[in-house]
Design an enzyme around this catalytic site. Structure first.
Site, PDB file in Angstrom:
ATOM      1  N   GLY A  41      19.049  -8.720  39.213  1.00  0.00           N
ATOM      2  CA  GLY A  41      18.723  -9.659  40.763  1.00  0.00           C
ATOM      3  C   GLY A  41      18.043  -8.333  41.372  1.00  0.00           C
ATOM      4  N   HIS A 139      19.774 -18.466  39.918  1.00  0.00           N
ATOM      5  CA  HIS A 139      20.436 -19.051  40.014  1.00  0.00           C
ATOM      6  C   HIS A 139      20.936 -20.682  38.665  1.00  0.00           C
ATOM      7  CE1 HIS A 139      20.651 -15.972  42.253  1.00  0.00           C
ATOM      8  NE2 HIS A 139      21.525 -16.652  43.735  1.00  0.00           N
TER       9      HIS A 139
HETATM   10 MG    MG Z   1      21.037 -14.086  46.779  1.00  0.00          MG
END
Ligand code: MG
Length: 205
Positions: A41, A139
């Site tokens: 990420g 997420h």
């Molecule tokens: Mg983050």
């Protein structure tokens, strides 16, 4: 503040607080001794620059995984959509151009190895022991769990697992990263080292 940083890290687009940025740098400096560092990420490279500067100072390498098509919340119409990162011709989010610009500006092109792919395909043939893994990808519970299952087994003994966006209170944020953090602790393979704002740090036993 990260000492002698060649760029103003606060000005890089991203969602990492200054104290979290410093904690990443500090732990990566020490963890490099156990092996290279890997993050999931990267987005525009804010955490990449913090981890990368530590790797540069220790003569190590940072693998930076991101498909650069944005997470759910970066898509058009969503809360964290950034029109500057939207490729109108292809009609897709593309954070890679901005990421490369930031890595180059920080002088980290010989330190950071971008892997422009999803976490699971990148992990499929991975066989290198890692000093530190930073999980800050998708997420959703599915994505966060996949990142943990793909990468935690590669962390060397004494190495660090860092997880971003831990919120014990669901009103502050999504619960998937926190669920993964608790799973790591419950596995008996990791011990808590410290928490800095929403950044949790665990050590592989
Ligand atoms: Mg983050």
């Amino acid at each position: 503040m990260i000492p002698d940083a060649p760029v103003d890290i606060d000005r890089i687009k991203g969602f990492l607080a200054a104290d979290e940025a410093l904690a990443l740098y500090r732990h990566a400096l020490a963890a490099c001794a156990a092996g290279p560092v890997l993050e999931i990420g990267s987005y525009c490279g804010k955490s990449t620059v913090c981890l990368g500067l530590a790797c540069q100072r220790q003569g190590s390498t940072l693998f930076a995984i991101d498909h650069h098509r944005g997470s759910e919340e970066h898509q058009p119409g969503e809360m964290f959509h950034d029109p500057e990162l939207f490729d109108g011709g292809e009609a897709v989010v593309d954070s890679f151009r901005e990421f490369r610009r930031n890595i180059r500006a920080a002088g980290l092109e010989q330190v950071v190895v971008p892997i422009v792919a999803g976490s699971e395909p990148a992990a499929r043939h991975w066989n290198t022991s890692l000093g530190m893994v930073f999980i800050d990808g998708g997420h959703s519970l599915e994505a966060a769990l996949a990142d943990y299952r793909c990468w935690a087994p590669h962390i060397a003994r004494g190495g660090i697992l860092a997880i971003h966006d831990l919120f014990a209170d669901a009103r502050q944020g999504g619960q998937a990263p926190y669920a993964v953090y608790r799973m790591a602790l419950a596995s008996g393979l990791f011990e808590a080292v410290e928490q800095v704002a929403s950044l949790g740090l665990l050590r592989r036993l």
